[in-house]
Scaffold this motif. Structure first.
Motif, PDB file in Angstrom:
ATOM      1  N   THR A  56       0.831  -1.207   0.000  1.00 43.70           N
ATOM      2  CA  THR A  56       0.000   0.000   0.000  1.00 43.70           C
ATOM      3  C   THR A  56       0.865   1.256   0.000  1.00 43.70           C
ATOM      4  O   THR A  56       0.581   2.204  -0.738  1.00 43.70           O
TER       5      THR A  56
ATOM      6  N   THR B 214       2.315   2.231  -3.433  1.00 44.45           N
ATOM      7  CA  THR B 214       1.379   2.781  -4.414  1.00 44.45           C
ATOM      8  C   THR B 214       1.122   4.263  -4.189  1.00 44.45           C
ATOM      9  O   THR B 214       0.453   4.902  -4.991  1.00 44.45           O
TER      10      THR B 214
ATOM     11  N   LYS C 146      10.718  -2.038  -5.684  1.00 46.29           N
ATOM     12  CA  LYS C 146      10.148  -1.879  -7.031  1.00 46.29           C
ATOM     13  C   LYS C 146      11.261  -1.709  -8.064  1.00 46.29           C
ATOM     14  O   LYS C 146      11.195  -2.285  -9.152  1.00 46.29           O
TER      15      LYS C 146
END
Length: 163
Positions: free
Chosen positions: A101, A104, A138
């Motif tokens: 979460t 994002t 990421k």
């Protein structure tokens, strides 16, 4: 003696292979970090080989601070399964969802989830660290390790505690 409340944190709720790459990596790195100095060196090596030394230091510092805050200001000790366990404990699932979460950019939800892990006054800082750590994951473009993606189910009744 482990309380019933702490045992719930280690209760299997799924499998590592069911998570996306960032969430799975966050759980695996949490397990490795808590496994001791040799495993922590392995975390550093992964970061350094994927990100380069400068970015790896930043990612490792964010992760180290994240783990430290969870330990010092946690509602209770985080429960975890062994490094090679294929199942996912409930605390680990919460941690994975938290990192997912945060990465994002949903700051409000990441702070809300952080309150499940730490005191409310620490949650905004934890969310910032989770965002930094998640963005590093990421950039590493990680996937669930093949050894964790198998069909075999292995549940452990006595997960270790994050200290």
């Amino acid at each position: 003696m482990t309380s019933a409340r702490e045992k719930r944190g280690g209760a299997p709720v799924g499998f590592i292979a069911e998570l996306d790459g960032i969430e799975a990596a966050s759980v695996i790195y949490l397990r490795l970090w808590c496994d001791g100095p040799e495993s922590q060196e392995s975390v550093w090596n992964d970061f350094a080989s994927s990100l380069g030394p400068a970015q790896a230091r930043k990612a490792l510092k964010s992760f180290e601070n994240l783990c430290s805050l969870c330990s010092k200001h946690g509602r209770r000790p985080l429960m975890r399964h062994s490094v090679n366990c294929k199942c996912l404990g409930s605390d680990e699932a919460c941690f994975a969802n938290f990192i997912g979460t945060a990465v994002t950019g949903d700051r409000d939800d990441s702070i809300l989830i952080a309150t499940l892990l730490v005191r409310p006054d620490v949650a905004p800082l934890l969310a910032s660290l989770a965002t930094e750590f998640g963005l590093a994951l990421k950039r590493m473009n990680l996937r669930v390790p093949k050894r964790m993606a198998g069909k075999e189910q292995t549940f452990h009744t006595q997960p270790a505690i994050l200290h």
